[in-house]
Design a protein around this motif. Structure first.
Motif, PDB file in Angstrom:
ATOM      1  N   CYS A  65     -43.823 -87.789  65.858  1.00 59.75           N
ATOM      2  CA  CYS A  65     -43.258 -89.289  65.998  1.00 59.75           C
ATOM      3  C   CYS A  65     -42.135 -89.282  67.302  1.00 59.75           C
ATOM      4  O   CYS A  65     -42.558 -90.256  68.240  1.00 59.75           O
ATOM      5  N   TRP A  66     -41.345 -88.252  67.322  1.00 57.46           N
ATOM      6  CA  TRP A  66     -40.464 -88.309  68.512  1.00 57.46           C
ATOM      7  C   TRP A  66     -41.124 -88.132  69.821  1.00 57.46           C
ATOM      8  O   TRP A  66     -40.819 -88.753  70.670  1.00 57.46           O
ATOM      9  N   LEU A  67     -42.186 -87.093  69.758  1.00 61.44           N
ATOM     10  CA  LEU A  67     -42.889 -87.012  70.951  1.00 61.44           C
ATOM     11  C   LEU A  67     -43.583 -88.071  71.577  1.00 61.44           C
ATOM     12  O   LEU A  67     -43.542 -88.394  72.592  1.00 61.44           O
ATOM     13  N   LEU A  68     -44.070 -88.861  70.758  1.00 62.56           N
ATOM     14  CA  LEU A  68     -44.740 -90.272  71.078  1.00 62.56           C
ATOM     15  C   LEU A  68     -43.603 -91.244  71.630  1.00 62.56           C
ATOM     16  O   LEU A  68     -43.793 -91.931  72.695  1.00 62.56           O
ATOM     17  N   SER A  69     -42.497 -91.045  70.802  1.00 64.25           N
ATOM     18  CA  SER A  69     -41.290 -92.133  71.535  1.00 64.25           C
ATOM     19  C   SER A  69     -40.850 -91.790  72.817  1.00 64.25           C
ATOM     20  O   SER A  69     -40.633 -92.447  73.757  1.00 64.25           O
ATOM     21  N   TYR A  70     -40.659 -90.175  73.062  1.00 64.51           N
ATOM     22  CA  TYR A  70     -40.245 -89.944  74.254  1.00 64.51           C
ATOM     23  C   TYR A  70     -41.434 -90.083  75.301  1.00 64.51           C
ATOM     24  O   TYR A  70     -40.977 -90.718  76.444  1.00 64.51           O
ATOM     25  N   ARG A  71     -42.426 -89.716  75.340  1.00 58.87           N
ATOM     26  CA  ARG A  71     -43.544 -89.940  76.382  1.00 58.87           C
ATOM     27  C   ARG A  71     -43.800 -91.421  76.553  1.00 58.87           C
ATOM     28  O   ARG A  71     -44.518 -91.945  77.546  1.00 58.87           O
ATOM     29  N   SER A  72     -43.440 -92.429  75.424  1.00 58.66           N
ATOM     30  CA  SER A  72     -43.754 -93.748  75.722  1.00 58.66           C
ATOM     31  C   SER A  72     -42.509 -94.483  76.041  1.00 58.66           C
ATOM     32  O   SER A  72     -42.565 -95.717  76.195  1.00 58.66           O
ATOM     33  N   TYR A  73     -41.474 -93.690  76.307  1.00 65.08           N
ATOM     34  CA  TYR A  73     -40.217 -94.361  76.854  1.00 65.08           C
ATOM     35  C   TYR A  73     -39.534 -95.319  75.973  1.00 65.08           C
ATOM     36  O   TYR A  73     -38.927 -96.389  76.317  1.00 65.08           O
ATOM     37  N   CYS A  74     -39.758 -95.126  74.418  1.00 65.28           N
ATOM     38  CA  CYS A  74     -39.056 -95.928  73.498  1.00 65.28           C
ATOM     39  C   CYS A  74     -37.250 -95.833  73.587  1.00 65.28           C
ATOM     40  O   CYS A  74     -36.977 -94.585  73.474  1.00 65.28           O
ATOM     41  N   ARG A  75     -36.905 -96.793  73.567  1.00 56.10           N
ATOM     42  CA  ARG A  75     -35.422 -97.012  73.557  1.00 56.10           C
ATOM     43  C   ARG A  75     -34.707 -97.609  72.634  1.00 56.10           C
ATOM     44  O   ARG A  75     -33.757 -97.331  72.088  1.00 56.10           O
ATOM     45  N   THR A  76     -35.220 -99.067  72.430  1.00 58.10           N
ATOM     46  CA  THR A  76     -34.774 -99.827  71.420  1.00 58.10           C
ATOM     47  C   THR A  76     -34.886 -99.172  70.103  1.00 58.10           C
ATOM     48  O   THR A  76     -35.710 -98.600  69.633  1.00 58.10           O
ATOM     49  N   ASP A  77     -34.131 -99.794  69.066  1.00 64.37           N
ATOM     50  CA  ASP A  77     -34.277 -99.293  67.664  1.00 64.37           C
ATOM     51  C   ASP A  77     -35.902 -99.769  67.163  1.00 64.37           C
ATOM     52  O   ASP A  77     -36.431 -99.021  66.583  1.00 64.37           O
ATOM     53  N   GLU A  78     -36.139-100.876  67.705  1.00 62.77           N
ATOM     54  CA  GLU A  78     -37.465-101.538  67.133  1.00 62.77           C
ATOM     55  C   GLU A  78     -38.545-100.636  67.514  1.00 62.77           C
ATOM     56  O   GLU A  78     -39.472-100.402  66.736  1.00 62.77           O
ATOM     57  N   GLU A  79     -38.492-100.218  68.986  1.00 59.79           N
ATOM     58  CA  GLU A  79     -39.317 -99.284  69.419  1.00 59.79           C
ATOM     59  C   GLU A  79     -39.357 -97.946  68.870  1.00 59.79           C
ATOM     60  O   GLU A  79     -40.442 -97.392  68.562  1.00 59.79           O
ATOM     61  N   LEU A  80     -38.281 -97.519  68.417  1.00 63.74           N
ATOM     62  CA  LEU A  80     -37.981 -96.293  67.708  1.00 63.74           C
ATOM     63  C   LEU A  80     -38.689 -96.038  66.363  1.00 63.74           C
ATOM     64  O   LEU A  80     -39.474 -95.258  66.065  1.00 63.74           O
TER      65      LEU A  80
END
Length: 395
Positions: free
Chosen positions: A314-329
């Motif tokens: 899940c972290w890898l998805l967030s990293y590659r998708s440039y998630c930054r806000t709490d909602e996105e994470l």
């Protein structure tokens, strides 16, 4: 043991509460729940409690987990990789049952309590891989749910007898019919897909198709899959794994295909591969396509990376998708928990009263921080039974 009182935890990072599990189901959630005679108590230490992770796509029969380091030889094509794997598996020191069991225990230790695994079916393997994984699951079924996909890794139309073996697998423990690159591997997209859908329709099985084919070739295959899904009334029962074409296809064609997927209830699973464009997972979710992330190939003849940790995926998805806000994470975290459960139609997944009494405790501040820092799982519970502590299998 199916009764357990977990005290002093923060469900989904909210207010501190206790969670009472009775008969393998969540019976109550609230502050300072009364102790009941005979019900064990575990102090959660103010950890965050979340519903378990779901591993919706892995290959338990291919795994080398626990074996000495295996250096990867990378042949020049997908077909060459498949043939390379067949040769290596002939001489492994541990059998499929032992290796599959090792990974199941590792997945549980990392917080996954349900796995969908593809197992290779071919005229050479016959049903040996299926039977071996089922034997391994007999020793872990109290800790992890398992559904198996009869997977024609070596091809189906080009390997006479494989289709019959896949159908036989549905009578011996598999519940999903798999497929793989109908043009690149089998060279007969119509025949490949017609065969898969015919078996699934007659046997009442689900479908999960590996689709590595990129660009317009892959989009053409997705269109054919959607047509057969609609014609056979299989909406909500078909999943496409990888679907790289949704990441690298023409933008207008991809946009139109997302609508088609949503209309036909076709799910998408991505392992978020490092070197390949992957489907726009959050856009798929926004537009009503069921989707989730998975480990896929890990620590085997294909890929040295991976450890069965869906939080890391899940972290890898967030990293590659440039998630930054709490909602996105948090949305990225949900791709390995709630969305995975929804994709596989798992009943009772969640932290509400009446849900299955399964949960994961993680020491941290909130779900966003947990995703970023990926702390050790302090406790894993399956239907009221503690099955892992501090990242280690104990069941």
């Amino acid at each position: 043991m199916t009764d357990l009182l977990v005290t002093n935890v923060r469900p989904d990072g909210g207010e501190t509460a206790d969670i009472l599990i009775k008969g393998g189901r969540i019976a109550a959630i609230g502050a300072n729940l009364p102790r009941e005679a005979g019900v064990p108590v575990h102090d959660g230490g103010n950890a965050v409690a979340i519903a378990p992770f779901v591993e919706p796509h892995v290959h338990l029969d291919k795994i080398l987990w626990g074996l000495p380091w295996h250096s990867i030889n990378v042949p020049p094509s997908l077909r060459a990789m498949i043939d390379n794997e067949v040769e290596i598996r002939k001489n492994l020191p541990w059998d499929t049952e032992e290796r599959a069991g090792n990974l199941m225990r590792q997945c549980v230790a990392m917080g996954s309590t349900h796995i969908r695994s593809h197992v290779d079916i071919s005229s050479g393997y016959r049903l040996d891989n299926l039977h071996a994984v089922l034997r391994a699951h007999e020793k872990t079924r109290h800790a992890v749910g398992l559904e198996l996909v009869a997977f024609p890794q070596l091809g189906m139309m080009i390997d006479p007898g494989t289709a019959d073996l896949m159908e036989a697998a549905l009578d011996e423990g598999a519940s999903v019919i798999g497929g793989i690159d109908p043009t690149d591997i089998d060279g007969d997209p119509k025949g490949h897909l017609d065969t898969i859908f015919d078996i699934a329709s007659r046997k009442g099985a689900k479908i999960d198709i590996h689709l590595h084919e990129a660009g317009e070739l892959g989009l053409s295959a997705l269109k054919m899959i959607a047509e057969r899904t609609r014609a056979n009334g299989m909406q909500g029962r078909v999943v496409v794994s990888h679907a790289f074409c949704l990441g690298d296809g023409p933008a207008d064609a991809v946009d139109a295909m997302i609508d088609i997927l949503a209309e036909n209830g076709i799910g998408i699973i991505s392992a978020v591969p490092g070197e390949i464009d992957f489907p726009p997972m959050f856009e798929l979710a926004r537009r009503g396509v069921k989707c989730a992330v998975a480990s896929d190939s890990l620590r085997d003849t294909w890929n040295p990376h991976g450890n069965g940790d869906m939080l890391e995926r899940c972290w890898l998805l967030s990293y590659r998708s440039y998630c930054r806000t709490d909602e996105e994470l948090v949305a990225a975290l949900d791709m390995g928990t709630g969305r995975g459960a929804d994709l596989l139609a798992l009943e009772g997944h969640g932290l509400d009263v009446g849900c299955e009494g399964s949960l994961v405790l993680i020491e941290g501040e909130n779900r966003a921080q947990i995703l970023v820092d990926r702390p050790k799982r302090s406790l894993v519970v399956k239907r009221g039974r503690i099955v892992a502590r501090d990242g280690t299998w104990v069941a």
